[in-house]
Scaffold this motif. Sequence first.
Motif, PDB file in Angstrom:
ATOM      1  N   GLU A   3       5.069  -1.796  -8.076  1.00 31.02           N
ATOM      2  CA  GLU A   3       6.023  -2.888  -8.302  1.00 31.02           C
ATOM      3  C   GLU A   3       6.436  -3.548  -6.990  1.00 31.02           C
ATOM      4  N   ALA A   4       6.686  -2.735  -5.964  1.00 32.86           N
ATOM      5  CA  ALA A   4       7.095  -3.281  -4.671  1.00 32.86           C
ATOM      6  C   ALA A   4       5.995  -4.140  -4.058  1.00 32.86           C
ATOM      7  N   MET A   5       4.755  -3.696  -4.163  1.00 30.82           N
ATOM      8  CA  MET A   5       3.645  -4.471  -3.596  1.00 30.82           C
ATOM      9  C   MET A   5       3.416  -5.763  -4.367  1.00 30.82           C
ATOM     10  N   ALA A   6       3.574  -5.708  -5.680  1.00 26.66           N
ATOM     11  CA  ALA A   6       3.425  -6.924  -6.482  1.00 26.66           C
ATOM     12  C   ALA A   6       4.546  -7.914  -6.157  1.00 26.66           C
ATOM     13  N   LYS A   7       5.758  -7.405  -6.016  1.00 27.40           N
ATOM     14  CA  LYS A   7       6.901  -8.270  -5.698  1.00 27.40           C
ATOM     15  C   LYS A   7       6.726  -8.942  -4.342  1.00 27.40           C
ATOM     16  N   ASP A  20      -1.186   2.466 -10.945  1.00 26.97           N
ATOM     17  CA  ASP A  20      -0.918   3.383  -9.846  1.00 26.97           C
ATOM     18  C   ASP A  20      -2.199   4.078  -9.388  1.00 26.97           C
ATOM     19  N   ALA A  21      -3.039   4.465 -10.315  1.00 29.20           N
ATOM     20  CA  ALA A  21      -4.319   5.092  -9.959  1.00 29.20           C
ATOM     21  C   ALA A  21      -5.252   4.082  -9.295  1.00 29.20           C
ATOM     22  N   THR A  22      -5.208   2.835  -9.746  1.00 26.56           N
ATOM     23  CA  THR A  22      -6.033   1.783  -9.157  1.00 26.56           C
ATOM     24  C   THR A  22      -5.610   1.531  -7.713  1.00 26.56           C
ATOM     25  N   LEU A  23      -4.314   1.484  -7.462  1.00 26.39           N
ATOM     26  CA  LEU A  23      -3.808   1.280  -6.106  1.00 26.39           C
ATOM     27  C   LEU A  23      -4.180   2.457  -5.215  1.00 26.39           C
ATOM     28  N   TYR A  24      -4.011   3.670  -5.698  1.00 28.15           N
ATOM     29  CA  TYR A  24      -4.360   4.861  -4.923  1.00 28.15           C
ATOM     30  C   TYR A  24      -5.840   4.830  -4.541  1.00 28.15           C
ATOM     31  N   SER A  25      -6.681   4.447  -5.477  1.00 22.48           N
ATOM     32  CA  SER A  25      -8.114   4.348  -5.213  1.00 22.48           C
ATOM     33  C   SER A  25      -8.401   3.291  -4.150  1.00 22.48           C
ATOM     34  N   ALA A  26      -7.720   2.160  -4.227  1.00 23.64           N
ATOM     35  CA  ALA A  26      -7.911   1.095  -3.240  1.00 23.64           C
ATOM     36  C   ALA A  26      -7.479   1.568  -1.849  1.00 23.64           C
ATOM     37  N   ILE A  27      -6.382   2.327  -1.779  1.00 29.81           N
ATOM     38  CA  ILE A  27      -5.921   2.859  -0.497  1.00 29.81           C
ATOM     39  C   ILE A  27      -6.954   3.821   0.075  1.00 29.81           C
ATOM     40  N   LEU A  28      -7.485   4.695  -0.748  1.00 32.53           N
ATOM     41  CA  LEU A  28      -8.494   5.652  -0.279  1.00 32.53           C
ATOM     42  C   LEU A  28      -9.761   4.946   0.193  1.00 32.53           C
ATOM     43  N   ARG A  29     -10.158   3.865  -0.497  1.00 34.49           N
ATOM     44  CA  ARG A  29     -11.326   3.091  -0.050  1.00 34.49           C
ATOM     45  C   ARG A  29     -11.056   2.478   1.320  1.00 34.49           C
ATOM     46  N   ASP A  30      -9.843   1.979   1.534  1.00 32.94           N
ATOM     47  CA  ASP A  30      -9.503   1.390   2.827  1.00 32.94           C
ATOM     48  C   ASP A  30      -9.544   2.447   3.926  1.00 32.94           C
ATOM     49  N   ILE A  31      -8.985   3.608   3.673  1.00 32.42           N
ATOM     50  CA  ILE A  31      -8.986   4.689   4.659  1.00 32.42           C
ATOM     51  C   ILE A  31     -10.410   5.091   5.006  1.00 32.42           C
TER      52      ILE A  31
END
Length: 50
Positions: A3-7, A20-31
């Motif tokens: 919600e904070a990132m969308a806002k 939430d799982a989609t965001l976590y996956s995107a973060i792991l791909r970036d790392i």
Amino acid sequence: MVEAMAKAKLWTSPGGKTPDATLYSAILRDIGKGSDARLKKAAPGGFTKA
């Protein structure tokens, strides 16, 4: 966090059932980008800017 990132208009979910799982996956791909990563793992479940 989703919600904070969308806002802040930093990230939006593509409309899945588990943003939430989609965001976590995107973060792991970036790392996984190594030296080009924008984020790094700070603690279990915690991340910070690289």
